[in-house]
Design an enzyme around this catalytic site. Structure first.
Site, PDB file in Angstrom:
ATOM      1  N   LYS A  52      54.174 -58.879  36.306  1.00 43.66           N
ATOM      2  CA  LYS A  52      54.574 -58.035  35.177  1.00 43.66           C
ATOM      3  C   LYS A  52      53.585 -58.109  34.021  1.00 43.66           C
ATOM      4  O   LYS A  52      53.345 -57.125  33.332  1.00 43.66           O
ATOM      5  CB  LYS A  52      55.974 -58.436  34.694  1.00 43.66           C
ATOM      6  CG  LYS A  52      57.080 -57.996  35.635  1.00 43.66           C
ATOM      7  CD  LYS A  52      58.444 -58.335  35.070  1.00 43.66           C
ATOM      8  CE  LYS A  52      59.555 -57.895  36.022  1.00 43.66           C
ATOM      9  NZ  LYS A  52      60.895 -58.231  35.499  1.00 43.66           N
ATOM     10  N   ARG A  53      53.000 -59.281  33.827  1.00 49.88           N
ATOM     11  CA  ARG A  53      52.076 -59.404  32.691  1.00 49.88           C
ATOM     12  C   ARG A  53      50.800 -58.595  32.921  1.00 49.88           C
ATOM     13  O   ARG A  53      50.081 -58.268  31.983  1.00 49.88           O
ATOM     14  CB  ARG A  53      51.735 -60.871  32.424  1.00 49.88           C
ATOM     15  CG  ARG A  53      50.966 -61.565  33.527  1.00 49.88           C
ATOM     16  CD  ARG A  53      50.847 -63.065  33.253  1.00 49.88           C
ATOM     17  NE  ARG A  53      50.237 -63.773  34.349  1.00 49.88           N
ATOM     18  CZ  ARG A  53      48.926 -63.925  34.507  1.00 49.88           C
ATOM     19  NH1 ARG A  53      48.107 -63.409  33.633  1.00 49.88           N
ATOM     20  NH2 ARG A  53      48.445 -64.596  35.531  1.00 49.88           N
TER      21      ARG A  53
END
Length: 472
Positions: free
Chosen positions: A240-241
């Site tokens: 997600k990052r």
């Protein structure tokens, strides 16, 4: 042979970029070869599968334009069929009941690992259990061949060989009778006559087991192509990052679907040095054997560059179709008044990287603002701007034709009459009408805002200037 491919996501989360790329490659392959593209929802994980995830997958496919020819098929609707095949395999001696307890299997695993062996079932129940323990619900295991090898002629990775001696007897039905993932995939691929399976390389170790089961069922296994994973820019697994978010988040962030498709197509596949592909070009040129066997790195800057290219070069009507959604997110109904959306796109497309940015920059065309940008107002709405703005207002009020060329002539004429550079007139006018010092060319800006709104906003700006304290 008619090509039949499938995209088979598990509805335990959103459709992410890795899944979208797999779907795209499968779709492109089917479209190129005049085949059929099937959507299958592998929802047998009853604890984790959700209706919300199914909706997210369907929304993502629709937004990307990856239309499927058959489906969606749901595995949970096919339990009677799986049960039928399991009974068939038990009857033909291709599967057997296993009564081994969890404790025995854990002990077996621990002993094998202590000997530095690969943990695998030892086949204790393979030849039958004369006296099945009472009260034990057995699992069903596939009777995997004991010798020989499984050869996977992978379209991306080349030949991959698995020794059957390394594969144990896979559980195909749990004690409660529910089928396992590897088994349901086999039955579905057989029943749906899948010819080519394009999927992530995390499934490669499942492939020899599935091929053995397909052969046991007298079905020729599909041709496989295992696509490497996507890495983040730092070389770590995409998370997600890095931007491994729902495909629909890219819509929210203002990306055009074809920009994301173009980027995903180039993520691990290439055709010479070409960077930009139309959908038709992708279909014509895509070759799954040219997909790289090494992992590809996700580059958000490259995606944004592509998006900007598509915003600039796509049909303004198409861009307007997608921009409308983002204006709606700003609380604006483009149909309820204001300039034509296609004209707004033409005016704004050179200066926006995303549709979300374009929408935010276009709010002033449709909605009155309550405050000026403080820095721009301080720089441009000063006492010396009062006379030029007042003269502009008078000329605009009686301008016979409200169009860009006539507006430009008024602005240029007043600048010349007052001995000012055009910017000294245009910037105060821009802040007065747009609320800030950045907008499309001033004549286009005013044309889109319209005469009535322009005059109203000039009145507000003149009042603002008059209320400013006079500095010595």
């Amino acid at each position: 042979m008619t090509v039949r491919t499938r995209f088979a996501p598990s509805p335990t989360g959103y459709l992410h970029v890795g899944g979208a790329r797999t779907a795209l490659f499968s779709w492109l392959y089917a479209r190129k070869h005049g085949g059929t593209f099937i959507l299958r929802i592998e929802d047998t994980d009853l604890e984790r599968s959700t209706a919300e995830s199914v909706d997210a997958i369907l929304q993502g496919m629709t937004w990307l334009g990856l239309e499927y020819d058959e489906g969606p098929f749901y595995q949970t609707h096919r339990f009677p069929r799986y049960k039928e095949v399991i009974q068939q395999m038990l009857k033909q001696g291709q599967a057997y009941h296993c009564y081994c307890s969890k404790e025995r299997l854990e002990q077996l695993r621990a002993e094998q690992m202590a000997r530095k062996e690969k943990p695998r079932y030892d086949g204790q129940c393979r030849h039958g259990v004369p006296h099945p323990p009472a009260g034990v619900a057995p699992v069903v295991r596939f009777k995997n061949p004991l010798d020989g090898a499984v050869v996977v002629e992978d379209l991306i990775r080349g030949r991959v060989i698995f020794q059957n001696s390394e594969l144990d007897d896979l559980i195909i039905a749990r004690g409660d009778g529910s089928p396992t993932y590897n088994f349901t995939v086999v039955v579905d691929d057989m029943d749906m006559k899948i010819t080519h399976v394009i999927r992530g390389d995390d499934h490669l170790n499942n492939t020899p087991r599935q091929m053995n089961m397909l052969k046991a069922l007298n079905f020729t296994p599909p041709v496989y192509a295992h696509v490497p994973m996507i890495l983040g820019p730092d070389g770590a697994r995409l998370s997600k990052r890095h931007g491994a978010v729902s495909v629909m988040q890219y819509r929210e962030d203002g990306y055009l679907p074809e920009a994301l498709l173009n980027y995903l197509a180039r993520l691990g596949w290439s055709h010479g040095d070409q960077e930009v592909f139309s959908i038709d070009e992708m279909i014509k040129l895509f070759d799954v054997t040219k997909v790289h066997s090494s992992a590809a790195a996700f580059n958000p800057e490259k995606l944004t560059w592509l998006n900007q290219h598509y915003i600039k070069n796509s049909d303004p009507k198409h861009v307007a179709h997608h921009l409308s959604y983002h204006l709606g997110q700003q609380g604006i109904d483009p149909a309820s008044g204001g300039p034509d959306l296609i004209e707004v796109v033409k005016a704004q497309r050179e200066r926006a990287k995303t549709l979300a940015e374009m929408a935010q920059n276009s709010v002033f065309f449709y909605k009155d603002f309550t405050n000026y940008d403080p820095k721009d107002a301080a720089s441009h709405l000063k006492p010396e701007a009062e006379k030029p703005l007042k003269d502009l207002r008078e000329r605009f009020a009686v301008l016979p034709l409200w169009e860009a060329q006539a507006i430009h002539e008024v602005v240029a004429g007043i600048a010349e009459a007052q001995g000012l550079k055009l910017g000294k007139i245009a910037q105060p006018l821009r802040v007065a009408v747009a609320g800030r010092a950045v907008s499309p060319p001033i004549d286009v800006t005013l044309m889109l805002v319209g005469r009535e709104k322009t005059l109203e906003r000039l009145d507000v700006a003149l009042e603002y200037i008059r209320k400013q304290p006079v500095t010595a």
